[in-house]
Design a protein around this motif. Structure first.
Motif, PDB file in Angstrom:
ATOM      1  N   HIS A 231     -29.081  -1.206  33.346  1.00 26.32           N
ATOM      2  CA  HIS A 231     -28.951   0.049  32.602  1.00 26.32           C
ATOM      3  C   HIS A 231     -28.227  -0.160  31.273  1.00 26.32           C
ATOM      4  O   HIS A 231     -28.596   0.434  30.252  1.00 26.32           O
ATOM      5  CB  HIS A 231     -28.214   1.095  33.443  1.00 26.32           C
ATOM      6  CG  HIS A 231     -29.065   1.757  34.471  1.00 26.32           C
ATOM      7  ND1 HIS A 231     -29.399   1.151  35.661  1.00 26.32           N
ATOM      8  CD2 HIS A 231     -29.677   2.978  34.481  1.00 26.32           C
ATOM      9  CE1 HIS A 231     -30.156   1.967  36.368  1.00 26.32           C
ATOM     10  NE2 HIS A 231     -30.347   3.069  35.674  1.00 26.32           N
ATOM     11  N   LYS A 232     -27.212  -0.999  31.289  1.00 23.62           N
ATOM     12  CA  LYS A 232     -26.463  -1.244  30.059  1.00 23.62           C
ATOM     13  C   LYS A 232     -27.339  -1.909  29.006  1.00 23.62           C
ATOM     14  O   LYS A 232     -27.360  -1.492  27.835  1.00 23.62           O
ATOM     15  CB  LYS A 232     -25.236  -2.115  30.346  1.00 23.62           C
ATOM     16  CG  LYS A 232     -24.384  -2.374  29.106  1.00 23.62           C
ATOM     17  CD  LYS A 232     -23.167  -3.227  29.443  1.00 23.62           C
ATOM     18  CE  LYS A 232     -22.325  -3.454  28.194  1.00 23.62           C
ATOM     19  NZ  LYS A 232     -21.139  -4.310  28.481  1.00 23.62           N
ATOM     20  N   LEU A 235     -30.004   0.687  27.740  1.00 20.53           N
ATOM     21  CA  LEU A 235     -29.473   1.767  26.918  1.00 20.53           C
ATOM     22  C   LEU A 235     -28.890   1.271  25.595  1.00 20.53           C
ATOM     23  O   LEU A 235     -28.833   2.017  24.616  1.00 20.53           O
ATOM     24  CB  LEU A 235     -28.417   2.559  27.700  1.00 20.53           C
ATOM     25  CG  LEU A 235     -28.969   3.339  28.901  1.00 20.53           C
ATOM     26  CD1 LEU A 235     -27.834   3.972  29.696  1.00 20.53           C
ATOM     27  CD2 LEU A 235     -29.951   4.408  28.438  1.00 20.53           C
ATOM     28  N   ASN A 236     -28.461   0.013  25.562  1.00 23.30           N
ATOM     29  CA  ASN A 236     -27.954  -0.550  24.297  1.00 23.30           C
ATOM     30  C   ASN A 236     -29.063  -0.671  23.259  1.00 23.30           C
ATOM     31  O   ASN A 236     -28.811  -0.524  22.055  1.00 23.30           O
ATOM     32  CB  ASN A 236     -27.318  -1.919  24.538  1.00 23.30           C
ATOM     33  CG  ASN A 236     -25.906  -1.813  25.070  1.00 23.30           C
ATOM     34  OD1 ASN A 236     -25.285  -0.753  25.002  1.00 23.30           O
ATOM     35  ND2 ASN A 236     -25.402  -2.913  25.611  1.00 23.30           N
ATOM     36  N   PRO A 238     -33.041   0.481  23.789  1.00 28.28           N
ATOM     37  CA  PRO A 238     -34.257   0.825  24.529  1.00 28.28           C
ATOM     38  C   PRO A 238     -35.526   0.283  23.890  1.00 28.28           C
ATOM     39  O   PRO A 238     -36.420  -0.214  24.589  1.00 28.28           O
ATOM     40  CB  PRO A 238     -34.243   2.358  24.520  1.00 28.28           C
ATOM     41  CG  PRO A 238     -32.823   2.734  24.325  1.00 28.28           C
ATOM     42  CD  PRO A 238     -32.257   1.674  23.434  1.00 28.28           C
TER      43      PRO A 238
END
Length: 248
Positions: A231-232, A235-236, A238
């Motif tokens: 996820h990190k 989201l950093n 996409p």
């Protein structure tokens, strides 16, 4: 102190396994898992699909006395016998204090548990089977609302709560609200064992995180879990991740 935990540990009794080469005993993580000490408040079980999370969680719940399809210990319904023989080979370390409450949540069979409650309510309205669930059929609520009604109305503290992917029906906002409710129940002397893929839930501080994988079993930190890392990274950036996946 560990002796005051409702469940202090679990282990697979190898002597009770008739054939270690059959399912589920041949799952790599379960094949080599040792005696596992549980956190007195919250223990998470994580891993990729097929690593044995739900199988292990179900076995712990059944061995503790819960219905294999979910519910409290007095739920006796069964739509189809699907529980594995692992529960017969599990040993639990039970504390000196018995819980006053308990529930086993299986996201995949929650519909069946909700239907069972409706049947009980119709059979004997005086018993008010739905009272502990907000006095409203869980089928008359959205999937997420029914899950949250369970957490807020049915869970009363001083209990053992075994939850299989509780985030399945919850929005991100509701997952954060679940964390608040989880913390309230922990402060009410409750113990949770939770299988999850949610990085939001895994952020709960001081919890023990058990990771199952094709190479076995390990205790890990929140920041080292795959849900957090994936996820990190996504989201950093996409756009970059989507491009790498061939989606642009």
């Amino acid at each position: 102190m560990i002796e005051k935990q409702y469940i202090s540990y679990f282990e697979i009794v190898r002597e009770k396994i008739t054939d270690p080469n059959t399912y589920p005993f041949n799952i790599p993580a379960l094949k080599n898992i040792p005696k596992v000490e549980l956190h007195p408040n919250v223990t998470f079980i994580i891993g990729e699909n097929g690593t044995g999370k739900s199988t292990l969680l179900e076995a712990l719940a059944v061995q503790y006395g819960f219905n294999a399809e979910g519910g409290s210990k007095n739920f006796s319904f069964s739509t189809q016998r699907t529980d594995s023989p692992l529960s017969q080979c599990i040993r639990l370390g039970k504390g000196i204090i018995a819980p006053k409450d308990g529930f086993f949540l299986r996201a995949e069979s929650f519909y069946n548990a909700a239907s069972y409650l409706d049947v009980l309510q119709k059979e004997d309205p005086q018993k008010k089977a739905l009272k502990a669930y907000g006095n409203k059929s869980l089928h008359e609520q959205s999937h997420g609302e029914s899950f949250f009604a369970l957490f807020t109305n049915r869970f009363s503290g001083h209990g053992v709560y075994i939850l299989d992917e509780p985030e399945a029906a919850l929005s991100a906002q509701r997952q954060l609200a679940f964390l608040v409710r989880l913390h309230e129940l922990v402060n009410m002397k409750s113990q949770f064992i939770i299988a999850t893929h949610s990085p939001l839930l895994l952020s709960y501080p001081h919890a023990k995180i058990i990771e199952l994988s094709g190479s076995g079993y390990k205790i890990t930190r929140f920041s080292d879990t795959e849900p957090f890392i994936v996820h990190k990274v996504f989201l950093n950036d996409p756009a970059k991740m989507l491009k790498e996946l061939g989606i642009d």
